[in-house]
Write an enzyme that holds these catalytic residues in place. Structure first.
Site, PDB file in Angstrom:
ATOM      1  CD  GLU A 100      37.761  35.745  44.373  1.00  0.00           C
ATOM      2  OE1 GLU A 100      36.802  35.375  43.268  1.00  0.00           O
ATOM      3  OE2 GLU A 100      37.895  36.632  45.083  1.00  0.00           O
ATOM      4  CG  HIS A 146      34.142  38.071  43.797  1.00  0.00           C
ATOM      5  ND1 HIS A 146      35.453  37.977  43.897  1.00  0.00           N
ATOM      6  CD2 HIS A 146      33.869  39.646  44.195  1.00  0.00           C
ATOM      7  CE1 HIS A 146      36.063  39.154  44.235  1.00  0.00           C
ATOM      8  NE2 HIS A 146      35.264  40.125  44.359  1.00  0.00           N
ATOM      9  CB  SER A 164      37.093  41.380  46.866  1.00  0.00           C
ATOM     10  OG  SER A 164      36.838  42.013  45.641  1.00  0.00           O
TER      11      SER A 164
END
Length: 337
Positions: free
Chosen positions: A241, A308, A110
């Site tokens: 991502e 995620h 992240s």
């Protein structure tokens, strides 16, 4: 040349919050994760930033950077593992002392992926994109997540093989705790834009698109200099991502990366599963992948174990990888050369 850290038995793990810290009502989650690691023989040291959170960050940028710099330069700390990601890690990049970083692992995903990519691009030290601290607080780890320890314990010159997960988690159920944290209920299938079989090789780089796109054009996203200095002539496999972007925002971000030269000499792209990817009009995520495959004339693999929608494979920025996909299943062989 890439420099690979090595996670020894009984290693000391430094926990710091370069992005978001943990609010008081969730402090027990961090303590539980540290306790699980200590049960496995690790030692943990938590910095002050871990325990505070206000205005979308754990502390002022200079404070976060100072604690991180102290851990990065401390020879007694073998691995730095933030509690989780967040929103504003980008604020600290200009204060990081990259020249003082000891050879140690930094692990996370992240918002942390901006730090990981910046360290590897600036120094040639490999970094690890995978689980964060709070996701390994369970009574046990699922087989995909658990590989972080094996991957980080691979010696320089060695190799490590990971497989696509059997099942993934469709949605978080925080009010229904699971012994391994995740609720793995859906069958994993890696997909491709072309044939059902893909074989690619190259040096891994990547992270969360929402975050690492902001490194384009900065001293912390200088992919060209990294190539020349550390991996001359070698192709790159990008793993990416999407946390929150619509399909058009993702497309804009990928075009920006392409125009910045990030996808030059790229052998393939890997995209993690996402609960975002919301269509705009009838422009779907599959359209984004097909457009990118057409632009770059390379294989695109998507819905992989990254990001995620857990669990996730541990990808090493800078490592040489051989990725194979066949009939929905995938393998990632990483070679620390």
């Amino acid at each position: 040349m890439i420099t690979y850290p090595f996670l020894k038995k009984g290693a000391t793990i430094g926990v710091t919050a370069p992005s978001s810290g943990v609010p008081v009502n969730l402090h027990d989650v961090v303590k539980q994760a540290c306790s699980r690691l200590e049960q496995k023989g690790f030692q943990t040291i938590c910095g002050e930033t871990v325990w505070t959170q206000d205005k979308a960050k754990s502390a002022l940028a200079i404070t976060r950077a100072a604690e991180l710099n102290a851990m990065l330069s401390d020879a007694e700390i073998d691995l730095i593992l933030p509690p989780w990601g967040g929103e504003l890690l980008a604020e600290i990049l200009e204060y990081i002392n990259f020249e003082n970083i000891k050879n140690k692992w930094v692990l996370g995903y992240s918002d942390t992926s901006a730090l990981l990519l910046a360290i590897t691009l600036k120094t040639g030290i490999a970094t690890a994109h995978g689980t964060n601290l709070v996701d390994i607080r369970g009574e046990y780890w699922d087989e995909t997540t658990a590989m972080w320890e094996n991957v980080l314990s691979t010696p320089s010159g060695g190799s490590v093989l990971q497989h696509s997960s059997p099942l993934y988690q469709k949605e978080w159920q925080h009010d229904n705790p699971s012994p391994c944290v995740f609720h793995l209920t859906e069958e994993t299938r890696w997909k491709t834009t072309s044939s059902s079989t893909v074989k690619i090789s190259g040096r891994l780089l990547g992270g969360c698109v929402d975050i690492i796109r902001h490194l384009v054009g900065t001293p912390y996203g200088d992919v060209q200099s990294f190539r020349k200095q550390h991996i001359p002539g070698e192709p790159i496999i990008w793993y990416l991502e999407n946390c929150e972007l619509s399909t058009t925002d993702l497309r804009r971000s990928l075009v920006q990366m392409k125009l910045a030269g990030w996808f030059d000499n790229c052998s393939g792209l890997l995209f993690g599963r996402s609960s975002a990817n919301m269509p705009v009009e009838n422009y779907t995520i599959e359209d984004v992948y097909l457009d990118l495959a057409e632009d770059l004339q390379i294989p695109i693999v998507y819905d992989i174990d990254c990001g995620h929608v857990p669990p996730q494979i541990t990808f090493i920025n800078g490592a040489f990888a051989e990725v194979e996909v066949e009939e929905g299943k995938g393998t990632v062989l990483q070679i620390f050369k």
